[in-house]
Design a protein around this motif. Structure first.
Motif, PDB file in Angstrom:
ATOM      1  N   MET A  64       2.692   8.253  -3.477  1.00 53.24           N
ATOM      2  CA  MET A  64       2.500   8.423  -1.845  1.00 53.24           C
ATOM      3  C   MET A  64       2.138   6.606  -2.043  1.00 53.24           C
ATOM      4  SD  MET A  64       0.134  11.445  -2.158  1.00 53.24           S
ATOM      5  CE  MET A  64      -0.215  11.384  -3.698  1.00 53.24           C
ATOM      6  N   LEU A  65       1.508   5.999  -3.423  1.00 53.03           N
ATOM      7  CA  LEU A  65       1.181   4.578  -3.207  1.00 53.03           C
ATOM      8  C   LEU A  65       2.093   3.684  -2.894  1.00 53.03           C
ATOM      9  CD1 LEU A  65      -1.297   4.369  -5.885  1.00 53.03           C
ATOM     10  CD2 LEU A  65      -1.953   4.454  -3.688  1.00 53.03           C
ATOM     11  N   ARG A  66       3.412   4.084  -3.664  1.00 58.28           N
ATOM     12  CA  ARG A  66       4.037   3.127  -3.142  1.00 58.28           C
ATOM     13  C   ARG A  66       4.891   3.052  -1.772  1.00 58.28           C
ATOM     14  NH1 ARG A  66       9.981   4.348  -3.559  1.00 58.28           N
ATOM     15  NH2 ARG A  66       9.994   2.540  -4.228  1.00 58.28           N
ATOM     16  N   GLY A  67       5.262   4.946  -1.203  1.00 57.68           N
ATOM     17  CA  GLY A  67       5.405   4.801   0.586  1.00 57.68           C
ATOM     18  C   GLY A  67       4.875   4.048   1.325  1.00 57.68           C
ATOM     19  N   VAL A  68       2.886   5.026   1.653  1.00 59.64           N
ATOM     20  CA  VAL A  68       2.194   3.861   1.772  1.00 59.64           C
ATOM     21  C   VAL A  68       2.501   2.744   2.000  1.00 59.64           C
ATOM     22  CG1 VAL A  68       0.306   3.955   2.957  1.00 59.64           C
ATOM     23  CG2 VAL A  68       1.312   5.719   2.435  1.00 59.64           C
ATOM     24  N   ALA A  69       2.796   1.568   1.062  1.00 59.32           N
ATOM     25  CA  ALA A  69       2.582   0.166   0.701  1.00 59.32           C
ATOM     26  C   ALA A  69       3.758  -0.224   1.683  1.00 59.32           C
ATOM     27  CB  ALA A  69       2.672  -0.344  -0.331  1.00 59.32           C
ATOM     28  N   PHE A  70       4.839   0.965   1.225  1.00 64.87           N
ATOM     29  CA  PHE A  70       5.801   0.530   1.779  1.00 64.87           C
ATOM     30  C   PHE A  70       5.631  -0.389   3.195  1.00 64.87           C
ATOM     31  CE2 PHE A  70      10.655   0.076   3.422  1.00 64.87           C
ATOM     32  CZ  PHE A  70      11.252  -0.709   2.701  1.00 64.87           C
ATOM     33  N   GLU A  71       5.195   0.912   4.300  1.00 64.17           N
ATOM     34  CA  GLU A  71       4.946   0.568   5.239  1.00 64.17           C
ATOM     35  C   GLU A  71       4.455  -0.452   6.373  1.00 64.17           C
ATOM     36  OE1 GLU A  71       7.088   1.881   7.688  1.00 64.17           O
ATOM     37  OE2 GLU A  71       8.427   3.319   5.954  1.00 64.17           O
ATOM     38  N   PHE A  72       2.757  -0.572   5.017  1.00 64.56           N
ATOM     39  CA  PHE A  72       1.886  -1.163   5.472  1.00 64.56           C
ATOM     40  C   PHE A  72       1.745  -2.250   5.251  1.00 64.56           C
ATOM     41  CE2 PHE A  72      -2.086   1.779   6.164  1.00 64.56           C
ATOM     42  CZ  PHE A  72      -1.716   1.857   7.039  1.00 64.56           C
ATOM     43  N   ARG A  73       2.559  -3.010   4.165  1.00 63.32           N
ATOM     44  CA  ARG A  73       3.149  -4.563   4.005  1.00 63.32           C
ATOM     45  C   ARG A  73       3.155  -5.197   4.826  1.00 63.32           C
ATOM     46  NH1 ARG A  73       7.440  -6.418   2.819  1.00 63.32           N
ATOM     47  NH2 ARG A  73       7.037  -8.480   1.084  1.00 63.32           N
ATOM     48  N   MET A  74       4.747  -4.377   5.275  1.00 62.52           N
ATOM     49  CA  MET A  74       4.867  -5.639   6.842  1.00 62.52           C
ATOM     50  C   MET A  74       3.449  -5.608   7.952  1.00 62.52           C
ATOM     51  SD  MET A  74       7.549  -2.185   6.838  1.00 62.52           S
ATOM     52  CE  MET A  74       8.677  -1.866   6.066  1.00 62.52           C
ATOM     53  N   LYS A  75       3.305  -5.000   7.666  1.00 55.24           N
ATOM     54  CA  LYS A  75       2.027  -5.554   8.992  1.00 55.24           C
ATOM     55  C   LYS A  75       1.061  -6.667   8.368  1.00 55.24           C
ATOM     56  CE  LYS A  75       3.910  -3.051  11.304  1.00 55.24           C
ATOM     57  NZ  LYS A  75       5.088  -4.241  12.643  1.00 55.24           N
ATOM     58  N   ALA A  76       0.237  -6.681   7.366  1.00 54.96           N
ATOM     59  CA  ALA A  76      -0.817  -6.805   6.476  1.00 54.96           C
ATOM     60  C   ALA A  76      -0.072  -8.771   6.271  1.00 54.96           C
ATOM     61  CB  ALA A  76      -0.749  -6.354   5.279  1.00 54.96           C
ATOM     62  N   LEU A  77      -1.190  -9.148   6.405  1.00 55.99           N
ATOM     63  CA  LEU A  77      -1.352 -10.997   6.532  1.00 55.99           C
ATOM     64  C   LEU A  77      -1.784 -11.195   4.960  1.00 55.99           C
ATOM     65  CD1 LEU A  77      -1.705 -12.174  10.223  1.00 55.99           C
ATOM     66  CD2 LEU A  77       0.628 -11.863   8.397  1.00 55.99           C
ATOM     67  N   GLY A  78      -2.113 -12.094   4.351  1.00 56.84           N
ATOM     68  CA  GLY A  78      -3.206 -12.967   3.287  1.00 56.84           C
ATOM     69  C   GLY A  78      -3.044 -12.053   2.022  1.00 56.84           C
ATOM     70  N   TRP A  79      -4.525 -11.694   1.809  1.00 55.49           N
ATOM     71  CA  TRP A  79      -4.373 -11.131   0.718  1.00 55.49           C
ATOM     72  C   TRP A  79      -4.458  -9.064   0.708  1.00 55.49           C
ATOM     73  CZ3 TRP A  79      -8.611  -7.046   0.309  1.00 55.49           C
ATOM     74  CH2 TRP A  79      -9.189  -6.760   1.224  1.00 55.49           C
ATOM     75  N   HIS A  80      -3.931  -9.094   1.918  1.00 57.13           N
ATOM     76  CA  HIS A  80      -4.456  -7.678   2.606  1.00 57.13           C
ATOM     77  C   HIS A  80      -2.436  -7.785   2.095  1.00 57.13           C
ATOM     78  CE1 HIS A  80      -7.429  -5.730   5.347  1.00 57.13           C
ATOM     79  NE2 HIS A  80      -7.801  -7.074   4.145  1.00 57.13           N
ATOM     80  N   ARG A  81      -1.358  -8.648   2.255  1.00 55.24           N
ATOM     81  CA  ARG A  81      -0.270  -7.875   1.969  1.00 55.24           C
ATOM     82  C   ARG A  81      -0.165  -8.246   0.024  1.00 55.24           C
ATOM     83  NH1 ARG A  81       4.838 -10.373   4.079  1.00 55.24           N
ATOM     84  NH2 ARG A  81       4.285  -9.369   5.923  1.00 55.24           N
ATOM     85  N   GLU A  82      -1.230  -9.792  -0.552  1.00 53.95           N
ATOM     86  CA  GLU A  82      -1.161  -9.409  -1.599  1.00 53.95           C
ATOM     87  C   GLU A  82      -1.677  -7.866  -2.318  1.00 53.95           C
ATOM     88  OE1 GLU A  82       0.776 -10.667  -3.643  1.00 53.95           O
ATOM     89  OE2 GLU A  82       1.033 -12.474  -1.965  1.00 53.95           O
ATOM     90  N   LEU A  83      -2.559  -7.488  -1.487  1.00 51.62           N
ATOM     91  CA  LEU A  83      -2.879  -5.890  -1.928  1.00 51.62           C
ATOM     92  C   LEU A  83      -2.037  -4.980  -1.996  1.00 51.62           C
ATOM     93  CD1 LEU A  83      -5.769  -4.014  -2.902  1.00 51.62           C
ATOM     94  CD2 LEU A  83      -5.484  -3.540  -0.723  1.00 51.62           C
ATOM     95  N   TRP A  84      -0.888  -4.506  -1.125  1.00 50.19           N
ATOM     96  CA  TRP A  84      -0.017  -4.137  -0.558  1.00 50.19           C
ATOM     97  C   TRP A  84       1.185  -4.081  -1.889  1.00 50.19           C
ATOM     98  CZ3 TRP A  84      -2.252   0.829   1.032  1.00 50.19           C
ATOM     99  CH2 TRP A  84      -2.840   0.314   2.175  1.00 50.19           C
ATOM    100  N   ASN A  85       1.439  -5.378  -2.177  1.00 45.51           N
ATOM    101  CA  ASN A  85       2.382  -5.354  -2.396  1.00 45.51           C
ATOM    102  C   ASN A  85       2.322  -5.069  -4.257  1.00 45.51           C
ATOM    103  OD1 ASN A  85       4.312  -6.446  -1.403  1.00 45.51           O
ATOM    104  ND2 ASN A  85       3.076  -8.396  -1.579  1.00 45.51           N
ATOM    105  N   TRP A  86       1.159  -4.840  -4.666  1.00 48.96           N
ATOM    106  CA  TRP A  86       0.091  -4.672  -5.585  1.00 48.96           C
ATOM    107  C   TRP A  86       0.415  -2.990  -5.900  1.00 48.96           C
ATOM    108  CZ3 TRP A  86      -3.146  -1.218  -8.026  1.00 48.96           C
ATOM    109  CH2 TRP A  86      -3.276  -1.507  -9.122  1.00 48.96           C
ATOM    110  N   LEU A  87      -0.103  -2.394  -5.090  1.00 45.32           N
ATOM    111  CA  LEU A  87       0.593  -1.050  -4.810  1.00 45.32           C
ATOM    112  C   LEU A  87       1.844  -0.690  -4.766  1.00 45.32           C
ATOM    113  CD1 LEU A  87      -2.521  -0.036  -2.164  1.00 45.32           C
ATOM    114  CD2 LEU A  87      -2.668   0.993  -4.998  1.00 45.32           C
ATOM    115  N   PHE A  88       2.359  -1.302  -4.283  1.00 45.86           N
ATOM    116  CA  PHE A  88       3.645  -0.831  -4.144  1.00 45.86           C
ATOM    117  C   PHE A  88       5.115  -0.535  -5.747  1.00 45.86           C
ATOM    118  CE2 PHE A  88       8.276  -1.848  -2.589  1.00 45.86           C
ATOM    119  CZ  PHE A  88       8.542  -1.529  -2.656  1.00 45.86           C
ATOM    120  N   TRP A  89       3.888  -1.845  -6.313  1.00 46.02           N
ATOM    121  CA  TRP A  89       4.449  -2.468  -7.610  1.00 46.02           C
ATOM    122  C   TRP A  89       4.370  -0.975  -8.562  1.00 46.02           C
ATOM    123  CZ3 TRP A  89       1.619  -3.316 -12.461  1.00 46.02           C
ATOM    124  CH2 TRP A  89       1.654  -3.431 -12.912  1.00 46.02           C
ATOM    125  N   ALA A  90       2.358  -0.484  -8.047  1.00 46.27           N
ATOM    126  CA  ALA A  90       1.338   0.013  -8.985  1.00 46.27           C
ATOM    127  C   ALA A  90       2.601   1.459  -8.792  1.00 46.27           C
ATOM    128  CB  ALA A  90       0.365  -0.078  -8.967  1.00 46.27           C
TER     129      ALA A  90
END
Lengths: 78, 328
Positions: free
Chosen positions: B92-118
């Motif tokens: 679930m985490l990586r599926g959501v992170a995959f979609e959200f990281r594209m729209k996010a900027l700055g530290w938000h994108r870093e957060l979603w990247n981290w969640l995608f990895w985790a």
């Protein structure tokens, strides 16, 4: 309501709920329910933040993204 | 071949397809922290059109387990309750992170990247942990749990191998050079995983031991580990050739990695057959009633060509090297 009305049967006349319950400990069930609830709550908050942010930006003309060759729709020619 | 046999083969194919296909995109997810932001964008593009279709094979595999072998479904998913929950949270985490990281900027994108990895890491580790629990027949004790944890870690390494060799195929330049190095790291982990599982299964079960150490059949069976070693060597050699710029298809390392997984899977299937839960439940004991199996088989045969067909079309349409920016 249908689930409560069905009790004590899971499949009416065939299988009782008591007979179908798995051997998972209550602690484990509680932990997994908590994990799902926390995950979905966090996702819901993130979703609302994104929606609010996008709505706040308002509608604006977005230039069509450059499509790699071969993927561009044929209708774009006219 | 009777109905339980047919369903065993179908389930095996679905599980192997899942492991190979979702394995590479989970592997790419786990490799994210090792790449620069620009490279991450290319990596995400390389799995973008495929990753969620890859997960349908998991649904098919578990679905067949439920409808064709309901007793085994109860035992296996009951025993594996905790790692299954962990896997689902990870997916679930990586599926959501995959979609959200594209729209996010700055530290938000870093957060979603981290969640995608985790999420990728958690799902992969949980799957390996399940494999470790499954092949020891869900035996209790700290030693068995530690064993499952080591298998979990090495399955992560195996997915990294699939992901890295996938990137060798889908990328070019500096990122491809990095992917070649990652492939060799992954290969080391796969060697550990295959060795561990191959040694553990005969130690845990008398039945498995008897099947592998039965001369002269053992000699013929040695073809499997031999072929597995050859596939491993093929990963090593082909990554070396591509690095040196020698003529070699960039699909070779991925093909060799898939071969390792297929051979290891065959070996495991040979060990377990006819059991679906080792030493406890054979496929015939666990199978549903023939009349329901017939209905399900008709449905499965109607659906499978479509799944295979759209998969082939997707891979054909999105063939070639991936570029960054498609999702940014």
């Amino acid at each position: 309501m249908t689930e409560i009305g069905r009790q004590p049967w899971l499949v009416t006349g065939v299988l009782r709920t008591r007979e179908a319950v798995g051997e998972i400990s209550p602690g484990l069930l509680g932990a997994s329910l908590t994990a799902y609830t926390l995950t979905y709550s966090a996702m819901f908050v993130a979703y609302m933040v994104v929606l609010t942010h996008m709505a706040g930006k308002g509608a604006q003309a977005v230039p069509a993204p450059a499509m790699p060759p071969g993927l561009a729709p044929a209708a774009a020619a006219d | 071949m009777d109905l339980p046999m047919i369903f065993m083969v179908l389930m095996g194919v679905a599980v192997l397809a899942y492991v190979v296909l979702d394995g590479y995109d989970l592997g790419v997810g786990m490799l994210m922290p090792a790449a620069t932001p620009a490279e991450q964008s290319v990596m995400v593009s390389s799995i973008g059109p495929f990753w969620d279709a890859n997960e349908t094979w998991l649904v098919l595999g578990i679905g067949i387990l439920l409808v064709a072998f309901p007793q085994a479904h109860g035992v296996v998913l009951g025993e594996l309750y905790l790692p299954v929950v962990a896997m689902l949270v990870g997916l679930m985490l990586r599926g959501v992170a995959f979609e959200f990281r594209m729209k996010a900027l700055g530290w938000h994108r870093e957060l979603w990247n981290w969640l995608f990895w985790a999420g990728s890491f958690l799902a992969s580790f949980a799957q390996g942990f399940m494999l470790g629990r499954y092949i020891t027949g869900f035996a209790d004790g700290a030693g068995y749990l530690a064993f499952a944890a080591v298998v979990g870690a090495s399955v992560c390494g195996g997915y990294v191998l699939l992901g890295a060799t996938w990137l060798v195929h889908k990328t070019e330049g500096e990122l491809q050079a990095k992917a070649l190095a990652w492939s060799r790291w992954g290969l080391a982990w796969v060697a550990l995983a295959v060795a561990l599982v191959s040694l553990a299964t005969p130690l845990v079960s008398e039945t498995v031991r008897a099947k592998w150490f039965d001369f002269p059949r053992t000699l013929g069976l040695m073809l499997l580990p031999g072929a597995c070693l050859a596939a491993g060597a093929w990963v090593w050699i082909s990554t070396g050739r591509i690095r040196r710029g020698a003529p070699a298809s960039d699909l070779q390392p991925f093909g060799a990695a898939v071969a390792i997984f297929a051979i290891a899977f065959l070996g495991l299937a040979y060990s377990l057959f006819p059991y679906v839960v080792i030493d406890r439940l054979t496929i015939w004991e666990a199978a549903a009633h023939p009349s329901s199996l017939k209905v399900v088989l008709a449905g499965a045969l109607a659906v499978l060509p479509f799944i295979v067909g759209y998969t082939a079309v997707a891979y054909y349409v999105f063939r070639g090297k991936a570029r960054g920016g498609l999702y940014d």
